[in-house]
Scaffold this motif. Sequence first.
Motif, PDB file in Angstrom:
ATOM      1  N   ALA A 240       0.840  -1.205   0.000  1.00 35.80           N
ATOM      2  CA  ALA A 240       0.000   0.000   0.000  1.00 35.80           C
ATOM      3  C   ALA A 240       0.873   1.252   0.000  1.00 35.80           C
ATOM      4  O   ALA A 240       0.957   1.967   0.999  1.00 35.80           O
ATOM      5  N   PRO A 241       1.549   1.545  -1.107  1.00 31.57           N
ATOM      6  CA  PRO A 241       2.425   2.713  -1.144  1.00 31.57           C
ATOM      7  C   PRO A 241       1.632   4.018  -1.077  1.00 31.57           C
ATOM      8  O   PRO A 241       0.498   4.101  -1.563  1.00 31.57           O
ATOM      9  N   ALA A 242       2.233   5.017  -0.474  1.00 31.37           N
ATOM     10  CA  ALA A 242       1.613   6.331  -0.387  1.00 31.37           C
ATOM     11  C   ALA A 242       1.639   7.010  -1.746  1.00 31.37           C
ATOM     12  O   ALA A 242       2.446   6.673  -2.619  1.00 31.37           O
ATOM     13  N   ALA A 243       0.772   7.995  -1.911  1.00 30.30           N
ATOM     14  CA  ALA A 243       0.667   8.696  -3.190  1.00 30.30           C
ATOM     15  C   ALA A 243       1.977   9.354  -3.582  1.00 30.30           C
ATOM     16  O   ALA A 243       2.352   9.372  -4.761  1.00 30.30           O
ATOM     17  N   ASP A 244       2.706   9.893  -2.592  1.00 24.87           N
ATOM     18  CA  ASP A 244       3.972  10.548  -2.927  1.00 24.87           C
ATOM     19  C   ASP A 244       5.020   9.538  -3.366  1.00 24.87           C
ATOM     20  O   ASP A 244       5.866   9.829  -4.220  1.00 24.87           O
ATOM     21  N   GLN A 245       4.972   8.319  -2.820  1.00 26.77           N
ATOM     22  CA  GLN A 245       5.875   7.260  -3.280  1.00 26.77           C
ATOM     23  C   GLN A 245       5.558   6.856  -4.712  1.00 26.77           C
ATOM     24  O   GLN A 245       6.457   6.670  -5.533  1.00 26.77           O
ATOM     25  N   ILE A 246       4.280   6.702  -4.985  1.00 26.47           N
ATOM     26  CA  ILE A 246       3.867   6.318  -6.338  1.00 26.47           C
ATOM     27  C   ILE A 246       4.362   7.346  -7.347  1.00 26.47           C
ATOM     28  O   ILE A 246       4.919   6.994  -8.401  1.00 26.47           O
ATOM     29  N   ARG A 247       4.186   8.602  -7.027  1.00 22.52           N
ATOM     30  CA  ARG A 247       4.636   9.643  -7.944  1.00 22.52           C
ATOM     31  C   ARG A 247       6.163   9.658  -8.055  1.00 22.52           C
ATOM     32  O   ARG A 247       6.711   9.816  -9.147  1.00 22.52           O
ATOM     33  N   ALA A 248       6.852   9.481  -6.948  1.00 18.37           N
ATOM     34  CA  ALA A 248       8.315   9.561  -6.949  1.00 18.37           C
ATOM     35  C   ALA A 248       8.956   8.465  -7.793  1.00 18.37           C
ATOM     36  O   ALA A 248      10.069   8.652  -8.300  1.00 18.37           O
ATOM     37  N   TYR A 249       8.261   7.333  -7.982  1.00 15.51           N
ATOM     38  CA  TYR A 249       8.839   6.219  -8.741  1.00 15.51           C
ATOM     39  C   TYR A 249       8.122   5.983 -10.075  1.00 15.51           C
ATOM     40  O   TYR A 249       8.341   4.959 -10.714  1.00 15.51           O
ATOM     41  N   SER A 250       7.287   6.918 -10.493  1.00 12.45           N
ATOM     42  CA  SER A 250       6.650   6.837 -11.805  1.00 12.45           C
ATOM     43  C   SER A 250       7.497   7.606 -12.812  1.00 12.45           C
ATOM     44  O   SER A 250       7.707   8.812 -12.666  1.00 12.45           O
TER      45      SER A 250
END
Length: 332
Positions: A240-250
């Motif tokens: 369950a990654p946080a939204a900021d993690q998802i963005r940081a690795y997209s």
Amino acid sequence: MKLLRRHLLGLVLAAGGLAFGRPAAAEAFSAGERQAAPPPDPDETIRLWPRGAPGGEGVRLTPIVPERSTDPAFHDRYAQYTEDPMLTVFRPARPNGSALLLIPGGGYRWAVLDKEGYDVARVFAATGTTCFVLRYRLPADGWAAGPDAPLQDAQRAMRLIRSRADVYGVDPARIGVLGASAGGHLAGLLSARRDETYPAIDAEDAVSLRPDLTVLMYPVATMADPHAHQGSRTHLLGQAPAADQIRAYSLEAMDWRDAAPVFLLHAMNDLAVPVENSLQLLSTLKAAAVPTEAHLFQEGGHGFGVRLIQGRPAQVWPALVRAWAGRLNVPL
């Protein structure tokens, strides 16, 4: 940061046909004839971290390299629980001065050594490119760097190749990276990110970690729904990654300005990693004025590598990459 001012080399959408009825079979890459046995593995390897990989305190792994192929004509191995990352070196008979760092995929669960590593290396080594296949650490194995552990290995690998260019007859300004699937995500991180992910350990870490060109085959690019590859995201960022993690690795959300030229290759009917991964990234690259070429095949599915493409449109992808790289003065 100053925008890259070179023009976009080209956006080529090639419609073709690939039909892969089974996951893997032997392929003779030049003559189209079935091999009796796979060629031997090179015996030259380079350990990335002679004193141990960073952030490994308390990490206790038992590396495995299982064989999935039941056909004696080819290997289909993957590396899992890698503790001592390394490069396997494919030296061409007549080096042309270029080099490729090859990063195979595996959903960040493992690294597929043959299909997207050794097999591809043999294709490019046959025309003079010195190839280095990366066996990298996996993010869920307890490394302190977590999702950046594979990137530490990729950055270190690029620096080792460049710092030892004279040993391999390589021009240090003609070193590319080719990543497939999740390996494409890792190659993209190597190309887009500029931050240092580990402290320097020797003089070899003083050289540039920037590739001179980037080839992404059916890359895992986005970590965001609805087009994310769920397995890669889970193994990289957790359940369950946080939204900021998802963005940081997209990859499509990153700042690609001043990045090296990029080549994208994807099949339209890829059900594992949807083609939108490449399309979204393509839009980002265009906006950042990164010289980019894209080839989309009508069929092919996911993970085709260089097998099972004889007589099908996608068999031309190595030639397409070579032609593109040649225009960039990097003779692959």
